[in-house]
Structures are given as C-alpha cells and as structure tokens.
Write a protein that holds these residues in place. Sequence first.
Motif, PDB file in Angstrom:
ATOM      1  N   THR A  81      10.666   9.525   4.549  1.00  0.00           N
ATOM      2  CA  THR A  81      11.385   8.964   3.413  1.00  0.00           C
ATOM      3  C   THR A  81      10.913   7.539   3.156  1.00  0.00           C
ATOM      4  O   THR A  81      10.467   6.839   4.070  1.00  0.00           O
ATOM      5  N   LEU A  82      10.984   7.137   1.897  1.00  0.00           N
ATOM      6  CA  LEU A  82      10.871   5.727   1.565  1.00  0.00           C
ATOM      7  C   LEU A  82      12.168   5.038   1.958  1.00  0.00           C
ATOM      8  O   LEU A  82      13.224   5.673   2.031  1.00  0.00           O
ATOM      9  N   VAL A  83      12.096   3.741   2.211  1.00  0.00           N
ATOM     10  CA  VAL A  83      13.271   2.966   2.610  1.00  0.00           C
ATOM     11  C   VAL A  83      13.324   1.703   1.748  1.00  0.00           C
ATOM     12  O   VAL A  83      12.334   0.966   1.657  1.00  0.00           O
ATOM     13  N   ASN A  84      14.459   1.470   1.130  1.00  0.00           N
ATOM     14  CA  ASN A  84      14.622   0.284   0.282  1.00  0.00           C
ATOM     15  C   ASN A  84      14.849  -0.939   1.160  1.00  0.00           C
ATOM     16  O   ASN A  84      15.873  -1.045   1.838  1.00  0.00           O
ATOM     17  N   PRO A  85      13.894  -1.905   1.172  1.00  0.00           N
ATOM     18  CA  PRO A  85      14.037  -3.085   2.034  1.00  0.00           C
ATOM     19  C   PRO A  85      14.855  -4.194   1.393  1.00  0.00           C
ATOM     20  O   PRO A  85      15.091  -5.220   2.017  1.00  0.00           O
ATOM     21  N   GLU A  86      15.219  -4.000   0.120  1.00  0.00           N
ATOM     22  CA  GLU A  86      15.990  -5.005  -0.629  1.00  0.00           C
ATOM     23  C   GLU A  86      15.251  -6.350  -0.671  1.00  0.00           C
ATOM     24  O   GLU A  86      15.856  -7.410  -0.612  1.00  0.00           O
ATOM     25  N   ARG A  87      13.935  -6.269  -0.801  1.00  0.00           N
ATOM     26  CA  ARG A  87      13.075  -7.442  -0.956  1.00  0.00           C
ATOM     27  C   ARG A  87      11.768  -6.963  -1.568  1.00  0.00           C
ATOM     28  O   ARG A  87      11.613  -5.774  -1.875  1.00  0.00           O
ATOM     29  N   ASP A  88      10.803  -7.873  -1.776  1.00  0.00           N
ATOM     30  CA  ASP A  88       9.519  -7.452  -2.332  1.00  0.00           C
ATOM     31  C   ASP A  88       8.771  -6.602  -1.316  1.00  0.00           C
ATOM     32  O   ASP A  88       9.114  -6.587  -0.132  1.00  0.00           O
ATOM     33  N   LEU A  89       7.737  -5.895  -1.778  1.00  0.00           N
ATOM     34  CA  LEU A  89       7.075  -4.883  -0.950  1.00  0.00           C
ATOM     35  C   LEU A  89       5.821  -5.368  -0.244  1.00  0.00           C
ATOM     36  O   LEU A  89       5.132  -4.580   0.402  1.00  0.00           O
ATOM     37  N   GLY A  90       5.484  -6.650  -0.360  1.00  0.00           N
ATOM     38  CA  GLY A  90       4.331  -7.156   0.359  1.00  0.00           C
ATOM     39  C   GLY A  90       3.017  -6.634  -0.197  1.00  0.00           C
ATOM     40  O   GLY A  90       2.875  -6.443  -1.412  1.00  0.00           O
ATOM     41  N   PRO A  91       2.030  -6.354   0.662  1.00  0.00           N
ATOM     42  CA  PRO A  91       0.681  -5.961   0.218  1.00  0.00           C
ATOM     43  C   PRO A  91       0.636  -4.526  -0.308  1.00  0.00           C
ATOM     44  O   PRO A  91       0.231  -3.599   0.391  1.00  0.00           O
ATOM     45  N   GLN A  92       1.037  -4.336  -1.560  1.00  0.00           N
ATOM     46  CA  GLN A  92       1.089  -2.984  -2.132  1.00  0.00           C
ATOM     47  C   GLN A  92      -0.289  -2.349  -2.253  1.00  0.00           C
ATOM     48  O   GLN A  92      -0.407  -1.126  -2.273  1.00  0.00           O
ATOM     49  N   ARG A  93      -1.334  -3.161  -2.314  1.00  0.00           N
ATOM     50  CA  ARG A  93      -2.691  -2.615  -2.404  1.00  0.00           C
ATOM     51  C   ARG A  93      -3.051  -1.855  -1.129  1.00  0.00           C
ATOM     52  O   ARG A  93      -3.952  -0.999  -1.141  1.00  0.00           O
ATOM     53  N   ILE A  94      -2.351  -2.137  -0.020  1.00  0.00           N
ATOM     54  CA  ILE A  94      -2.624  -1.462   1.245  1.00  0.00           C
ATOM     55  C   ILE A  94      -1.790  -0.200   1.379  1.00  0.00           C
ATOM     56  O   ILE A  94      -2.321   0.893   1.582  1.00  0.00           O
ATOM     57  N   HIS A  95      -0.477  -0.328   1.257  1.00  0.00           N
ATOM     58  CA  HIS A  95       0.369   0.853   1.480  1.00  0.00           C
ATOM     59  C   HIS A  95       0.564   1.698   0.224  1.00  0.00           C
ATOM     60  O   HIS A  95       0.936   2.863   0.301  1.00  0.00           O
ATOM     61  N   GLY A  96       0.301   1.135  -0.967  1.00  0.00           N
ATOM     62  CA  GLY A  96       0.337   1.925  -2.196  1.00  0.00           C
ATOM     63  C   GLY A  96       1.714   2.368  -2.645  1.00  0.00           C
ATOM     64  O   GLY A  96       1.840   3.273  -3.473  1.00  0.00           O
ATOM     65  N   ILE A  97       2.768   1.747  -2.139  1.00  0.00           N
ATOM     66  CA  ILE A  97       4.139   2.106  -2.518  1.00  0.00           C
ATOM     67  C   ILE A  97       4.590   1.227  -3.676  1.00  0.00           C
ATOM     68  O   ILE A  97       4.418   0.005  -3.641  1.00  0.00           O
ATOM     69  N   SER A  98       5.165   1.833  -4.697  1.00  0.00           N
ATOM     70  CA  SER A  98       5.594   1.084  -5.876  1.00  0.00           C
ATOM     71  C   SER A  98       7.077   0.765  -5.804  1.00  0.00           C
ATOM     72  O   SER A  98       7.870   1.521  -5.230  1.00  0.00           O
ATOM     73  N   HIS A 123      -4.645   7.610   4.316  1.00  0.00           N
ATOM     74  CA  HIS A 123      -4.225   6.630   5.321  1.00  0.00           C
ATOM     75  C   HIS A 123      -3.239   5.642   4.710  1.00  0.00           C
ATOM     76  O   HIS A 123      -3.353   5.272   3.539  1.00  0.00           O
ATOM     77  N   HIS A 124      -2.272   5.190   5.509  1.00  0.00           N
ATOM     78  CA  HIS A 124      -1.192   4.278   5.112  1.00  0.00           C
ATOM     79  C   HIS A 124      -0.108   4.971   4.293  1.00  0.00           C
ATOM     80  O   HIS A 124       0.636   4.328   3.573  1.00  0.00           O
ATOM     81  N   ASP A 125      -0.038   6.277   4.409  1.00  0.00           N
ATOM     82  CA  ASP A 125       1.147   7.041   4.018  1.00  0.00           C
ATOM     83  C   ASP A 125       1.800   7.414   5.349  1.00  0.00           C
ATOM     84  O   ASP A 125       1.158   7.989   6.221  1.00  0.00           O
ATOM     85  N   ALA A 126       3.087   7.080   5.525  1.00  0.00           N
ATOM     86  CA  ALA A 126       3.713   7.212   6.847  1.00  0.00           C
ATOM     87  C   ALA A 126       3.629   8.624   7.398  1.00  0.00           C
ATOM     88  O   ALA A 126       3.322   8.811   8.587  1.00  0.00           O
ATOM     89  N   LEU A 127       3.896   9.628   6.567  1.00  0.00           N
ATOM     90  CA  LEU A 127       3.875  10.999   7.085  1.00  0.00           C
ATOM     91  C   LEU A 127       2.446  11.448   7.396  1.00  0.00           C
ATOM     92  O   LEU A 127       2.199  12.121   8.407  1.00  0.00           O
ATOM     93  N   ILE A 128       1.494  11.073   6.557  1.00  0.00           N
ATOM     94  CA  ILE A 128       0.094  11.434   6.810  1.00  0.00           C
ATOM     95  C   ILE A 128      -0.393  10.800   8.103  1.00  0.00           C
ATOM     96  O   ILE A 128      -1.055  11.450   8.931  1.00  0.00           O
ATOM     97  N   ASP A 129      -0.050   9.540   8.315  1.00  0.00           N
ATOM     98  CA  ASP A 129      -0.461   8.872   9.549  1.00  0.00           C
ATOM     99  C   ASP A 129       0.248   9.461  10.769  1.00  0.00           C
ATOM    100  O   ASP A 129      -0.346   9.586  11.847  1.00  0.00           O
ATOM    101  N   ALA A 130       1.527   9.843  10.614  1.00  0.00           N
ATOM    102  CA  ALA A 130       2.245  10.470  11.727  1.00  0.00           C
ATOM    103  C   ALA A 130       1.633  11.828  12.068  1.00  0.00           C
ATOM    104  O   ALA A 130       1.515  12.193  13.247  1.00  0.00           O
TER     105      ALA A 130
END
Length: 401
Positions: free
Chosen positions: A43-60, A148-155
């Motif tokens: 699952t995605l998790v709402n951190p209630e803050r900005d998402l940091g380096p989106q170019r790496i993890h690709g989460i919008s 790579h850098h999709d949590a389920l794919i990496d798991a």
Amino acid sequence: MVAGYAVIDVETTGLRPSWHDRIIEIGIVHTDTAGRVTGEWSTLVNPERDLGPQRIHGISAADIRHAPTFKEVVGTLIGLLRDRVPVAHNLRFDSDFLQHEFARIGTPISPLHDFGVCTMTQARQFLPRAPRNLAGCCAMADIPLDGHHDALIDARAAARLLRHYLDLTSPNCPWPAALSATTSIAWPALEGNAAWVSRGVSAKRENHFLSRILDRVPQAAQPVRAEPYLALLDQVLLDHHISGAEADALVELAASLELGRADLERLHCDYLAAIGRAALADGIVTDAERRELELVAALLHLPSTAVEQALAEGAKSASTPVPRFELHPGDHVVFTGEMDDGREIWEERARQAGYLPHPNVTKKVRLLVASDPDSLSGKARKARAYGVPIITPDAFARMLS
C-alpha cells in the motif's frame, strides 16, 4: 510456531527518519520456511508531508492523497509481521523507518534487524562477488528486477534472493536463531485496517471535476457569482494542469456559489474567449497561442469547436471580462520540493526577473512553485488555505519567458 518469512520493502521521502523522513509505501511478501511465496500485500502511505525525491521512487502526490496514514494501516501491518521472520535487503534501513513510524503513534517496537535476516548482509556469504545493492545481487543471482523502487517489486526480488539462499543450504536452515527469536516477539495489539491503496489510484478514482458538479436548473451567470470562480480557474490553469487538490477546490467553490454544470460550461467558454481576446490583441494568433487555447479547451472538456468560437467571441469588445493572474516586480514567490536544477537556481531566476523568493508561505506571498502541484508539504497546505496559486517549475519558467 514460526509461520515463515515476511519480506519487507519500504519507499521513503528520504534516507533518515531522524531528519523527519517518512514511509510512503510498504510492500510485504510472505514465504514459507522453504522460501516459497504464499502471499503478498502493499500500500501507499500518506506521510502528511512532501514526498522527497519523486524522480527516484516515482510516487505522485495525486496518488498519496487517497492513501491511508501509517496509523490507519498499522493493524494490518502487525498481522502480516506477527510470527514471521522479518527479511529485507538492507534490513536496518527498513527497520529504522518502521521503528520511527511506530514511535510516532506512541507504540515502540523492537528493532527488526535484531532478529531478522538481511539479504544484503547475507550476500557476503551466498553471493560474495555481488555488489551490495539489490539490483547487483539480483543480477548475480539471475533474478529479474523490473520496476526498481516500487516497494512490492523490490520485496518480491528480495524474496527471490531469500529463496536462492535457502536453496543453497537446503535442507538445513541457515538462520535457526532468527526462527527461534521470532516466536518470542510481543507485537502490540493495535487496530487499523484501512483499505490498501496502490500506485495509479488517482487515474482510476478521479473523474473530471465537471462530473462532480450537480446539474442544477441553468441560471443567468451573475458577475458577482462568476468572478470568484473565474479567478480561481485562472489560478488553477496557470501551469496548464488541474491537480487533484485544485479540482477539489473548483468543485467546492462551484457548490458554494450554487453553480451547476450548465453555469460552469458557460463560464469556461467565457474564460476561453478571454484567452482568445488576449491572443487577438496584436491581430495575429500564433501557433503557440492556438496550442494554449486548444490545451485549455481540452482541460475544461470543451468541444473541438470551442477554440474557433472563443476566437470569434474574443473579437467582440463586449465579451465578459475575466480576471487574469499576473505577477509584478517585487511579488513574493515561494519554492517547495526537489527540483531538477536545485531550488537555489530557481530562486535566483526569480530574483533576476524582479520577484522576491521567500522562505515561507504567508498571506503576502503571491505564488508557490512546487515540484508536484499536489504536494502535501506544509507550504502547499498553507498556500491552499490562503488561496495562493501552486504551479510547477515548468509553468514558472514559461511565466519568466
């Protein structure tokens, strides 16, 4: 009795939870004691803050808006980890982040790396010539790693590494201490079973904002009612994009003004006509100006004939006036999120254009430039509360030129 292994991967806003970085995605793969996959969850998790380096993890941020918080999924997470040996590639990293998230909700847990298995550390024994990173270990073990850098794919990839290690030592278990320690771990009894949310959820859930507007009996659009909506629409379309948060704001304002779909369609045509009028000011409609008209028409779900109609309406001096957003020298501009050229470069560009970069959003700020227009950063939340437009760096570059 040990149920097997729980292979974990987390994507985060950064590298250090002590610097307030947060988990934004969790992937877990279950295997039996022989390493055979028996189930998976993410699952995605709402951190209630900005998402940091989106170019790496690709989460919008558009997807994160729909995601549960860590507190809302913690009950499910504990159920997935209980009576299983935790496994991860660089387990200390994942363990530290999970510890911090549990501590934030007031329920500390034991460090998972004290009794789990780290496939990165174990690679020294089973893949002695492999690089330490997940991609390098997978390549050496002939394990595919696409996405790579999709949590389920990496798991999943780490689970296959685990199976590779277990196969090399079969029928013996190389980690008897981990198996025995797992059964003595006392997990907290917490509730929280929110539905999991995957990447791409915004595209599935968010219809065009017009579809959320009630079909009221058409009324003559009064200027006093139309102007606030047109002003917000102009701010929203500054970057030629309607984010999820901006769509929500348009729907909310339309409802408060009691505007129905017919009202909005008429106002959208008025807005397009205003752009057409600006394009016709010098007597020539350039290719760039026509492309902008076509893009705005598409964003507002206007018919293909709307652009020609807008140009015809724009040529009339009696067209309905529409408020347009403009920046002026001395206006305060704020930047948030990680940008390709670095935030300092963008701030310098703003200075050279006569604007004043500001560290925080206040009521005097005129514009927020965000790497992701759906950003959940504190600056973005405050900008929405103050009615400050939020645009992308690309849109700001167009304004500068």
